[in-house]
Design a protein around this motif. Sequence first.
Motif, PDB file in Angstrom:
ATOM      1  N   THR A 159      -2.573   7.549  -9.698  1.00  0.00           N
ATOM      2  CA  THR A 159      -3.167   6.979  -8.486  1.00  0.00           C
ATOM      3  C   THR A 159      -4.351   6.084  -8.822  1.00  0.00           C
ATOM      4  O   THR A 159      -4.461   4.969  -8.310  1.00  0.00           O
ATOM      5  CB  THR A 159      -3.609   8.088  -7.518  1.00  0.00           C
ATOM      6  N   GLU A 160      -5.225   6.544  -9.686  1.00  0.00           N
ATOM      7  CA  GLU A 160      -6.396   5.742 -10.019  1.00  0.00           C
ATOM      8  C   GLU A 160      -6.009   4.473 -10.780  1.00  0.00           C
ATOM      9  O   GLU A 160      -6.693   3.460 -10.671  1.00  0.00           O
ATOM     10  CB  GLU A 160      -7.411   6.577 -10.788  1.00  0.00           C
TER      11      GLU A 160
ATOM     12  N   HIS B  73       0.831  -1.194   0.000  1.00  0.00           N
ATOM     13  CA  HIS B  73       0.000   0.000   0.000  1.00  0.00           C
ATOM     14  C   HIS B  73       0.871   1.253   0.000  1.00  0.00           C
ATOM     15  O   HIS B  73       2.063   1.205   0.298  1.00  0.00           O
ATOM     16  CB  HIS B  73      -1.014   0.025   1.149  1.00  0.00           C
TER      17      HIS B  73
ATOM     18  N   ARG C  40      -4.396   2.148  -8.020  1.00  0.00           N
ATOM     19  CA  ARG C  40      -5.433   1.629  -7.117  1.00  0.00           C
ATOM     20  C   ARG C  40      -6.118   0.370  -7.644  1.00  0.00           C
ATOM     21  O   ARG C  40      -6.794  -0.318  -6.884  1.00  0.00           O
ATOM     22  CB  ARG C  40      -6.488   2.705  -6.860  1.00  0.00           C
TER      23      ARG C  40
ATOM     24  N   THR D 204      -3.643  -0.601  -2.605  1.00  0.00           N
ATOM     25  CA  THR D 204      -4.383   0.374  -1.816  1.00  0.00           C
ATOM     26  C   THR D 204      -3.580   1.664  -1.725  1.00  0.00           C
ATOM     27  O   THR D 204      -2.381   1.640  -1.418  1.00  0.00           O
ATOM     28  CB  THR D 204      -4.649  -0.170  -0.397  1.00  0.00           C
ATOM     29  N   VAL D 205      -4.236   2.787  -1.991  1.00  0.00           N
ATOM     30  CA  VAL D 205      -3.612   4.102  -1.847  1.00  0.00           C
ATOM     31  C   VAL D 205      -4.501   4.924  -0.923  1.00  0.00           C
ATOM     32  O   VAL D 205      -5.673   5.149  -1.222  1.00  0.00           O
ATOM     33  CB  VAL D 205      -3.452   4.831  -3.198  1.00  0.00           C
TER      34      VAL D 205
END
Length: 154
Positions: free
Chosen positions: A128-129, A97, A132, A136-137
């Motif tokens: 980020t998307e 993560h 993910r 997990t971010v």
Amino acid sequence: MSDEQLVEITLEQTGPYEFRVRFDGTQIPDLITDENPPLGKDAGPNPSRLLAVSVANCLSASLLFALRKYKNDPGKLVTRSRATVSRNEHGRLRITHVEVDLQLGDNASALEHAHQAFAQFENFCIVTESVRQGITVNVRVFDAAGDVVHNSNV
């Protein structure tokens, strides 16, 4: 007309685990990457660090974009990112993560439509998307007073 973009790089080995990264078709200076000892010599960031940088940089730019959409100047933004590397069920090291804290240079109460900007900025972040989808971010935004004004961890 397609919205598809192509990002091209070339890696050239320059040491046992060291690589020169060329950003093809750009004027961006080359970057040296390397593994940590004992494999490498820490001559540059390793891939895990680059992933943490990529997520943090993308979130920072996305937050600034979202706030500036409403004509805000949030002051100097400082971002810290932590990627946790641990062993999976097969004993292989994996990034499990990433946590990112963004610190605004101003109080959130001084920003117009801050709530709307905080609610949407993560969706603007390409990296980020994408990350993910497998990692997990967690993201928190603090204002200048140190108050948490956004928390994706809840």
